[in-house]
Write a protein that holds these residues in place. Structure first.
Motif, PDB file in Angstrom:
ATOM      1  N   ASP A  12       0.825  -1.208   0.000  1.00  0.00           N
ATOM      2  CA  ASP A  12       0.000   0.000   0.000  1.00  0.00           C
ATOM      3  C   ASP A  12       0.861   1.261   0.000  1.00  0.00           C
ATOM      4  O   ASP A  12       0.527   2.250  -0.670  1.00  0.00           O
ATOM      5  CB  ASP A  12      -0.935   0.003   1.202  1.00  0.00           C
ATOM      6  CG  ASP A  12      -2.127  -0.926   1.026  1.00  0.00           C
ATOM      7  OD1 ASP A  12      -2.262  -1.521  -0.060  1.00  0.00           O
ATOM      8  OD2 ASP A  12      -2.917  -1.067   1.980  1.00  0.00           O
ATOM      9  N   VAL A  13       1.937   1.250   0.759  1.00  0.00           N
ATOM     10  CA  VAL A  13       2.832   2.409   0.783  1.00  0.00           C
ATOM     11  C   VAL A  13       3.431   2.626  -0.606  1.00  0.00           C
ATOM     12  O   VAL A  13       3.468   3.758  -1.122  1.00  0.00           O
ATOM     13  CB  VAL A  13       3.939   2.241   1.838  1.00  0.00           C
ATOM     14  CG1 VAL A  13       5.022   3.306   1.664  1.00  0.00           C
ATOM     15  CG2 VAL A  13       3.358   2.311   3.244  1.00  0.00           C
ATOM     16  N   ILE A  14       3.909   1.561  -1.224  1.00  0.00           N
ATOM     17  CA  ILE A  14       4.499   1.674  -2.563  1.00  0.00           C
ATOM     18  C   ILE A  14       3.463   2.161  -3.571  1.00  0.00           C
ATOM     19  O   ILE A  14       3.753   3.011  -4.431  1.00  0.00           O
ATOM     20  CB  ILE A  14       5.111   0.329  -2.996  1.00  0.00           C
ATOM     21  CG1 ILE A  14       6.361   0.032  -2.143  1.00  0.00           C
ATOM     22  CG2 ILE A  14       5.463   0.335  -4.480  1.00  0.00           C
ATOM     23  CD1 ILE A  14       6.932  -1.351  -2.347  1.00  0.00           C
ATOM     24  N   THR A  15       2.239   1.655  -3.469  1.00  0.00           N
ATOM     25  CA  THR A  15       1.167   2.112  -4.357  1.00  0.00           C
ATOM     26  C   THR A  15       0.939   3.614  -4.212  1.00  0.00           C
ATOM     27  O   THR A  15       0.811   4.346  -5.200  1.00  0.00           O
ATOM     28  CB  THR A  15      -0.144   1.359  -4.062  1.00  0.00           C
ATOM     29  OG1 THR A  15       0.045  -0.036  -4.308  1.00  0.00           O
ATOM     30  CG2 THR A  15      -1.287   1.872  -4.931  1.00  0.00           C
ATOM     31  N   ALA A  16       0.897   4.066  -2.953  1.00  0.00           N
ATOM     32  CA  ALA A  16       0.686   5.494  -2.697  1.00  0.00           C
ATOM     33  C   ALA A  16       1.837   6.333  -3.244  1.00  0.00           C
ATOM     34  O   ALA A  16       1.622   7.393  -3.854  1.00  0.00           O
ATOM     35  CB  ALA A  16       0.524   5.734  -1.200  1.00  0.00           C
ATOM     36  N   LEU A  17       3.065   5.856  -3.044  1.00  0.00           N
ATOM     37  CA  LEU A  17       4.229   6.585  -3.550  1.00  0.00           C
ATOM     38  C   LEU A  17       4.209   6.645  -5.069  1.00  0.00           C
ATOM     39  O   LEU A  17       4.475   7.700  -5.676  1.00  0.00           O
ATOM     40  CB  LEU A  17       5.513   5.920  -3.060  1.00  0.00           C
ATOM     41  CG  LEU A  17       5.789   5.986  -1.554  1.00  0.00           C
ATOM     42  CD1 LEU A  17       7.008   5.137  -1.202  1.00  0.00           C
ATOM     43  CD2 LEU A  17       6.002   7.421  -1.088  1.00  0.00           C
ATOM     44  N   GLU A  18       3.886   5.532  -5.698  1.00  0.00           N
ATOM     45  CA  GLU A  18       3.869   5.498  -7.166  1.00  0.00           C
ATOM     46  C   GLU A  18       2.756   6.377  -7.728  1.00  0.00           C
ATOM     47  O   GLU A  18       2.924   7.006  -8.786  1.00  0.00           O
ATOM     48  CB  GLU A  18       3.726   4.056  -7.639  1.00  0.00           C
ATOM     49  CG  GLU A  18       4.995   3.224  -7.381  1.00  0.00           C
ATOM     50  CD  GLU A  18       4.867   1.776  -7.811  1.00  0.00           C
ATOM     51  OE1 GLU A  18       3.710   1.313  -8.013  1.00  0.00           O
ATOM     52  OE2 GLU A  18       5.912   1.099  -7.940  1.00  0.00           O
ATOM     53  N   GLN A  19       1.636   6.449  -7.034  1.00  0.00           N
ATOM     54  CA  GLN A  19       0.560   7.338  -7.467  1.00  0.00           C
ATOM     55  C   GLN A  19       1.027   8.787  -7.520  1.00  0.00           C
ATOM     56  O   GLN A  19       0.558   9.577  -8.350  1.00  0.00           O
ATOM     57  CB  GLN A  19      -0.644   7.229  -6.525  1.00  0.00           C
ATOM     58  CG  GLN A  19      -1.486   5.983  -6.712  1.00  0.00           C
ATOM     59  CD  GLN A  19      -2.662   5.946  -5.754  1.00  0.00           C
ATOM     60  OE1 GLN A  19      -2.788   6.791  -4.863  1.00  0.00           O
ATOM     61  NE2 GLN A  19      -3.544   4.965  -5.942  1.00  0.00           N
ATOM     62  N   GLN A  20       1.940   9.123  -6.641  1.00  0.00           N
ATOM     63  CA  GLN A  20       2.432  10.498  -6.549  1.00  0.00           C
ATOM     64  C   GLN A  20       3.762  10.699  -7.283  1.00  0.00           C
ATOM     65  O   GLN A  20       4.353  11.776  -7.204  1.00  0.00           O
ATOM     66  CB  GLN A  20       2.584  10.893  -5.079  1.00  0.00           C
ATOM     67  CG  GLN A  20       1.295  10.833  -4.279  1.00  0.00           C
ATOM     68  CD  GLN A  20       0.226  11.759  -4.837  1.00  0.00           C
ATOM     69  OE1 GLN A  20       0.520  12.866  -5.284  1.00  0.00           O
ATOM     70  NE2 GLN A  20      -1.026  11.308  -4.813  1.00  0.00           N
ATOM     71  N   GLY A  21       4.241   9.673  -7.979  1.00  0.00           N
ATOM     72  CA  GLY A  21       5.484   9.790  -8.719  1.00  0.00           C
ATOM     73  C   GLY A  21       6.712   9.937  -7.839  1.00  0.00           C
ATOM     74  O   GLY A  21       7.702  10.586  -8.230  1.00  0.00           O
ATOM     75  N   ILE A  22       6.674   9.321  -6.660  1.00  0.00           N
ATOM     76  CA  ILE A  22       7.777   9.428  -5.704  1.00  0.00           C
ATOM     77  C   ILE A  22       8.651   8.182  -5.782  1.00  0.00           C
ATOM     78  O   ILE A  22       8.156   7.052  -5.708  1.00  0.00           O
ATOM     79  CB  ILE A  22       7.227   9.607  -4.266  1.00  0.00           C
ATOM     80  CG1 ILE A  22       6.407  10.902  -4.171  1.00  0.00           C
ATOM     81  CG2 ILE A  22       8.370   9.623  -3.248  1.00  0.00           C
ATOM     82  CD1 ILE A  22       5.663  11.056  -2.856  1.00  0.00           C
ATOM     83  N   ASP A  23       9.940   8.382  -5.933  1.00  0.00           N
ATOM     84  CA  ASP A  23      10.898   7.281  -5.960  1.00  0.00           C
ATOM     85  C   ASP A  23      11.100   6.748  -4.538  1.00  0.00           C
ATOM     86  O   ASP A  23      10.817   7.449  -3.552  1.00  0.00           O
ATOM     87  CB  ASP A  23      12.228   7.785  -6.525  1.00  0.00           C
ATOM     88  CG  ASP A  23      13.166   6.642  -6.908  1.00  0.00           C
ATOM     89  OD1 ASP A  23      12.720   5.482  -6.932  1.00  0.00           O
ATOM     90  OD2 ASP A  23      14.350   6.930  -7.168  1.00  0.00           O
ATOM     91  N   TYR A  24      11.606   5.522  -4.422  1.00  0.00           N
ATOM     92  CA  TYR A  24      11.808   4.958  -3.083  1.00  0.00           C
ATOM     93  C   TYR A  24      12.892   3.890  -3.106  1.00  0.00           C
ATOM     94  O   TYR A  24      13.210   3.301  -4.146  1.00  0.00           O
ATOM     95  CB  TYR A  24      10.505   4.361  -2.541  1.00  0.00           C
ATOM     96  CG  TYR A  24      10.007   3.163  -3.315  1.00  0.00           C
ATOM     97  CD1 TYR A  24      10.403   1.876  -2.979  1.00  0.00           C
ATOM     98  CD2 TYR A  24       9.158   3.329  -4.401  1.00  0.00           C
ATOM     99  CE1 TYR A  24       9.964   0.771  -3.696  1.00  0.00           C
ATOM    100  CE2 TYR A  24       8.704   2.238  -5.135  1.00  0.00           C
ATOM    101  CZ  TYR A  24       9.116   0.960  -4.773  1.00  0.00           C
ATOM    102  OH  TYR A  24       8.684  -0.121  -5.487  1.00  0.00           O
ATOM    103  N   VAL A  25      13.475   3.659  -1.929  1.00  0.00           N
ATOM    104  CA  VAL A  25      14.369   2.539  -1.687  1.00  0.00           C
ATOM    105  C   VAL A  25      13.879   1.849  -0.423  1.00  0.00           C
ATOM    106  O   VAL A  25      13.124   2.431   0.362  1.00  0.00           O
ATOM    107  CB  VAL A  25      15.843   2.992  -1.514  1.00  0.00           C
ATOM    108  CG1 VAL A  25      16.398   3.516  -2.826  1.00  0.00           C
ATOM    109  CG2 VAL A  25      15.966   4.036  -0.412  1.00  0.00           C
ATOM    110  N   VAL A  26      14.293   0.602  -0.236  1.00  0.00           N
ATOM    111  CA  VAL A  26      13.817  -0.181   0.904  1.00  0.00           C
ATOM    112  C   VAL A  26      14.995  -0.638   1.761  1.00  0.00           C
ATOM    113  O   VAL A  26      15.955  -1.235   1.249  1.00  0.00           O
ATOM    114  CB  VAL A  26      13.015  -1.421   0.448  1.00  0.00           C
ATOM    115  CG1 VAL A  26      12.565  -2.240   1.652  1.00  0.00           C
ATOM    116  CG2 VAL A  26      11.817  -0.987  -0.400  1.00  0.00           C
TER     117      VAL A  26
END
Length: 377
Positions: free
Chosen positions: A49-63
């Motif tokens: 869900d967090v990744i989905t939310a980030l991708e909806q907003q075009g935000i890159d991420y690392v884990v």
């Protein structure tokens, strides 16, 4: 009546609240670091869900998924270096108390050059990575506190970083991530939350506001208690349905809001040795000691214990002991040498030295351990 109340975390509560409020993430920058344990955040859907939310907003991420139970100082420094190397703008902590506590320390260390020997001295600048917290257990309430609790191998205990800059900016509280959480984990974390509320009322820093929050938290625990007792007796996790999970999530969050104001007391000071040396789950350790400390308090402050019992819907401390015994089951084995060692550590802890309305003596701490673990005096 003099008191202060400060809880700057914005809370979103409810099913699917992360994705429904994905726009919140974009206010913190273009790259996030997700801080989790090895697998639970993947299994329960919270990381998705967090990744989905980030991708909806075009935000890159690392884990960063190397957080262990009872995270160490070394883990915090490793995560901070990972955050700096990846040039992240904010941290999303996903999990129980361990990932959330570790993430707070990482957020601090990623922005400030602090040596390990100075980590707990309370002298910090204001610069810290923003933290978003996603609790997946109902226990520590770390999503709404300014504490980062780390295992300190040098001192052979847990030690707390406490600073207002560590309050998460946002907390997403969604009980669906607890679906299927094992019975034992559910019980231990719930008892941890209960301990926070009770200890908050026993703290010298308690106030009108913190006591009101504590009593409401306790009532949520009481609502969930019959289902928890049934689940313990049968081992059937399905008895802990969505309604029970929601009650426990609210219990834990409110309890976190309590200790954010009051801190903890003798129960935590004693329980840390049980976790460090005996590998007893933190919440369980608190639960094994909680009624014993209340018995000590009752000797000199009976009205205070009566107030807590009233919130529990009880009139006698023996009823509370019976409930905890039913939830926690057979106690572990302690030796008298263990008791002497653990008592000496506990009475030196700040939680006992400076935060208890009723400050137990070392003899009383010894007696509490002995009583809790059925040792002959």
């Amino acid at each position: 009546m003099n008191y202060k109340y400060h809880m700057p975390t914005k809370v979103f509560s409810g099913k699917n609240c992360i994705v429904a409020n994905s726009d919140v993430f974009k206010t913190f920058g273009s790259k996030a670091m997700l801080v989790t344990g090895r697998s639970s955040a993947k299994k329960n859907g919270s990381q998705h869900d967090v990744i989905t939310a980030l991708e909806q907003q075009g935000i890159d991420y690392v884990v960063f998924d190397k957080v262990m139970a009872n995270p160490t100082i070394e883990c915090a420094y490793e995560g901070a270096e990972f955050a700096k190397a990846n040039q992240v703008y904010f941290i999303v902590a996903i999990g129980g108390g361990s990932p959330m506590d570790a993430a707070k320390a990482m957020a601090l260390l990623a922005k400030q050059d602090i040596q390990p020997e100075d980590l707990f001295n309370g002298q910090y600048a204001e610069d810290v990575l923003p933290i978003i917290a996603v609790p997946t257990t109902a226990g520590t309430g770390s999503e709404v506190t300014q504490y980062s609790i780390l295992t300190n191998n040098l001192l052979e205990t847990k030690t707390s970083i406490a600073a207002d800059i560590l309050f998460p900016k946002v907390a997403f509280v969604d009980a669906k991530y607890m679906s299927g959480l094992p019975v034992t984990t559910t019980i231990n974390t719930a008892v941890d939350a209960l301990s926070h509320s009770v200890e908050g009322m026993l703290s010298i820093r308690s106030s009108l506001v913190s006591d009101a929050l504590a009593k409401e938290s306790i009532r949520y625990f009481v609502k969930a208690a019959p289902a928890m007792c049934d689940a313990v007796g049968s081992g059937d996790v399905s008895l802990l349905d969505e309604t029970v999970r929601q009650d426990l999530m609210q219990c834990a969050m409110l309890a976190g809001m309590v200790i954010a104001q009051t801190g903890t007391t003798a129960v935590h000071a004693m329980g840390y040795s049980l976790t460090y040396f005996k590998d007893i789950d933190h919440g369980r350790a608190n639960g094994l000691l909680l009624a014993e400390y209340m018995a000590v308090v009752q000797e000199s402050e009976p009205q205070l214990v009566a107030e807590i019992l009233a919130a529990l819907g009880m009139s006698e401390l023996s009823e509370f002991k019976a409930l905890l015994s039913k939830l926690l089951g057979e106690v572990e084995v302690l030796t008298k040498d263990d008791v002497v060692k653990f008592s000496a550590k506990a009475v030196a802890a700040p939680a006992i030295k400076g935060n208890c309305k009723v400050k137990p003596t070392e003899d009383e701490v010894n007696a509490m351990f002995m009583q809790a673990f059925n040792l002959a005096f």
